[in-house]
Design a protein around this motif. Structure first.
Motif, short mmCIF file in Angstrom:
data_model
loop_
_atom_site.label_atom_id
_atom_site.label_comp_id
_atom_site.label_asym_id
_atom_site.label_seq_id
_atom_site.Cartn_x
_atom_site.Cartn_y
_atom_site.Cartn_z
N THR A 104 1.13 -0.65 -0.03
CA THR A 104 0.05 0.11 -0.03
C THR A 104 0.53 1.46 -0.11
O THR A 104 -0.07 2.00 -0.40
N ASP A 105 1.53 1.17 0.79
CA ASP A 105 3.23 2.30 0.32
C ASP A 105 3.34 2.78 -0.90
O ASP A 105 3.98 3.74 -0.94
N ILE A 153 1.84 1.93 -3.91
CA ILE A 153 0.80 2.82 -4.72
C ILE A 153 0.66 3.81 -4.18
O ILE A 153 0.27 5.90 -4.35
N ARG A 154 0.69 4.49 -2.38
CA ARG A 154 0.37 5.36 -2.01
C ARG A 154 1.28 6.35 -3.16
O ARG A 154 0.70 8.06 -3.32
N CYS A 192 -10.52 2.34 -8.82
CA CYS A 192 -10.55 0.95 -7.92
C CYS A 192 -10.83 -0.09 -8.48
O CYS A 192 -12.28 -0.38 -7.63
N SER A 228 -6.55 -0.98 -2.37
CA SER A 228 -5.80 -0.25 -3.55
C SER A 228 -6.53 1.33 -3.13
O SER A 228 -6.17 2.34 -3.36
N ALA A 288 -5.59 2.73 -0.49
CA ALA A 288 -4.02 3.53 -0.91
C ALA A 288 -3.99 4.74 -1.41
O ALA A 288 -2.99 5.84 -2.21
N GLY A 347 -5.54 7.79 0.48
CA GLY A 347 -4.82 7.66 1.09
C GLY A 347 -3.05 8.94 0.29
O GLY A 347 -2.52 10.05 0.97
N GLY A 348 -2.77 8.57 -0.95
CA GLY A 348 -2.03 9.11 -1.66
C GLY A 348 -2.50 10.83 -2.03
O GLY A 348 -2.20 11.61 -1.96
#
Length: 348
Positions: free
Chosen positions: A242-243, A245-246, A264, A269, A272, A275-276
């Protein structure tokens, strides 16, 4: 033969004999014939429901388990359905929902579910080959289907009952259950355009999987119809950390040609991606827009700004079990399929 035709065996009833419980153990405790006990445990419809309930209750209380080896020698069947599951599928809730649906389909049958793990360092064929060659089950269910999946080819050639969660491109017909991902992606594009988006993007599943192409086709078709731009996220997919993707979303959002709408393919996903977008100062539902597939009601609680389309994995499990049992009972796999249509029930 009716229940009345079976002469009860006169024994001392209600006594729980010692040792491993067998059909004879239950016969001793109930005064019924062993053949009647066997039919009651298999829910034979010619027996009274009270008799079946009483026998099954006693069997559960004393911990009776059928002798699988003896059953296979006698009938050629194991009364087992095997579900091949990867550890991450269980973690993300897919596995537990599928199992819930399968349990509903197998209720009131003689079948039991056994989960066969698919380890990450093992080839997908390994658990399938092991199940078939050792006759560990009467049928098998698996997911993450590729267009020309070798598991499907092997099972067709082995004449072994199976249902895949996902479609293949093999010309031979086989049983499958799937979600209409192309229609989902097409509808998601239309929704994002309604929100004012001019360019949409998606973090896709693994490129080898069948439903990846279905998602891509839906986006391409929707973007062409609506006259907008689209792109497929590079260097990450929905199985990426996830990091990763973010961080990809953060970097992509800083460029002048960044997408303003995201589709999505999974809840993880989507979290993530959101979050981004949040990290770059975007407000989902106001300055950036997201449509996500939703498998549980929890997503809405955390991300109310995103639009969602429900994918019902419990229903998928129910249909997977039903179609597999139909095959085990003699129906051909060809023609047995179920495609779940997405329901677009937007918040506004």
């Amino acid at each position: 033969m009716s229940e009345d035709d079976v002469t009860p065996i006169v024994r001392k009833r209600g006594v729980k004999p010692s040792g491993k419980p067998t059909l004879k153990t239950i016969a001793t405790m109930t005064g019924l014939a062993v053949t009647t006990i066997s039919r009651a445990l298999n829910n034979a419809p010619e027996l009274a429901q009270d008799t079946r309930d009483r026998v099954q209750k006693i069997a559960a209380e004393i911990g009776y388990l059928p002798d699988r080896a003896a059953l296979r020698l006698k009938t050629g069947r194991t009364n087992v359905i095997s579900l091949v599951l990867e550890p991450d599928e269980q973690i993300y809730g897919f596995g537990s929902s599928i199992v819930t649906g399968l349990a509903e389909a197998m209720r009131d049958t003689a079948y039991h579910l056994v989960i066969m793990p698919q380890f990450r360092n093992a080839q997908p064929m390994e658990p399938i080959r092991h199940i078939v060659r050792n006759r560990m089950a009467d049928g098998v269910i698996f997911s993450k289907v590729e267009p020309f999946d070798e598991r499907i080819r092997f099972l067709i050639d082995s004449d072994f009952p199976f249902v895949s969660h996902g479609q293949s491109s093999w010309p031979d017909g086989h049983a499958w259950v799937d979600f209409d991902n192309e229609t989902y992606a097409h509808g998601a594009v239309k929704r994002l355009v309604q929100k004012g988006c001019k360019k949409v993007s998606i973090v896709l599943p693994d490129s080898a999987l069948s439903y990846t192409e279905h998602l891509k086709n839906g986006i391409i078709r929707g973007a062409a119809e609506m006259g907008i731009a689209y792109e497929f996220a590079a260097d990450v997919n929905i199985n990426s950390p996830t990091d990763a993707i973010r961080n990809y979303i953060v970097k992509r959002a800083k460029r002048p040609d960044a997408p303003d709408g995201y589709i999505c393919a999974s809840e993880i996903s989507a979290l993530a991606v959101i979050g981004g977008l949040t990290d770059t100062g975007k407000i989902v539902g106001k300055t950036a827009f997201v449509v996500a597939k939703q498998a549980s009601p929890l997503f809405d609680q955390f991300q109310p700004g995103a639009d969602t389309v429900h994918e019902d994995f419990v229903d998928a499990g129910r249909n997977l079990g039903t179609l597999l049992l139909r095959q085990i009972n003699g129906e051909a796999g060809e023609g047995l399929s179920y495609l779940a249509e997405p329901k677009f029930e937007w918040k506004d």
